[in-house]
Write a protein that holds these residues in place. Sequence first.
Motif, PDB file in Angstrom:
ATOM      1  N   GLU A  69       0.988  -1.299   0.263  1.00 50.10           N
ATOM      2  CA  GLU A  69       0.352  -0.471   0.408  1.00 50.10           C
ATOM      3  C   GLU A  69       0.496   1.529  -0.310  1.00 50.10           C
ATOM      4  N   LEU A  71       3.462   1.394  -1.159  1.00 47.74           N
ATOM      5  CA  LEU A  71       4.144   1.737  -3.301  1.00 47.74           C
ATOM      6  C   LEU A  71       3.065   2.485  -3.496  1.00 47.74           C
ATOM      7  N   ASP A  72       1.771   1.906  -4.342  1.00 44.20           N
ATOM      8  CA  ASP A  72       0.829   2.958  -4.901  1.00 44.20           C
ATOM      9  C   ASP A  72      -0.861   3.364  -3.799  1.00 44.20           C
ATOM     10  N   GLY A  73      -0.175   3.303  -2.890  1.00 45.19           N
ATOM     11  CA  GLY A  73      -1.595   3.242  -2.474  1.00 45.19           C
ATOM     12  C   GLY A  73      -2.488   2.278  -2.296  1.00 45.19           C
ATOM     13  N   ALA A  75      -3.578  -0.040  -4.920  1.00 48.21           N
ATOM     14  CA  ALA A  75      -3.832  -0.580  -6.154  1.00 48.21           C
ATOM     15  C   ALA A  75      -3.972  -2.008  -6.573  1.00 48.21           C
ATOM     16  N   LEU A  76      -2.700  -2.185  -6.030  1.00 39.21           N
ATOM     17  CA  LEU A  76      -2.184  -3.820  -7.169  1.00 39.21           C
ATOM     18  C   LEU A  76      -2.969  -4.730  -5.922  1.00 39.21           C
TER      19      LEU A  76
END
Length: 150
Positions: A69, A71-73, A75-76
Amino acid sequence: MGVFMPDAVAEVGHLLAVVEALDPRAAQELRGGLPRCDSTFGLGLAFFLAATANGARAWLGPKRCRLLEQLDGGALLDDLDLALAPRHRRTADGREWRVMSIPVMDGTAAGGCRGLLCAISDGADLQTGSALVLQMRLPALGAVQLVAAG
């Protein structure tokens, strides 16, 4: 079955690559929880389905989820939850199917991953019993379908 499914195999492969970069040991542990095309297939599939019943975050655990989380909030993780979520589809004969795309590790290639389409139909209205269809493409055999009914 002609059902459109998000590519769970690609999403899980992408997730494992990211986790590999962050924590190789954690990635190895996650790969160990995926079904394989070998004698442990049934056990691996049961484990993976149970572990992902509450979504990808439950499979990964809170510590790994926090790292991802950041890293990209998240999204992954959202993409992975969507790819692994079961879908309900009705076929031309009127049966309602619960369909799930499941990534399966290829035992012959390190990091190789293939897909399994699992569809379950419970008896409804005039129909009784249930049916399970497993579809998979194996490197040595090609497309394989296993149907069980009870």
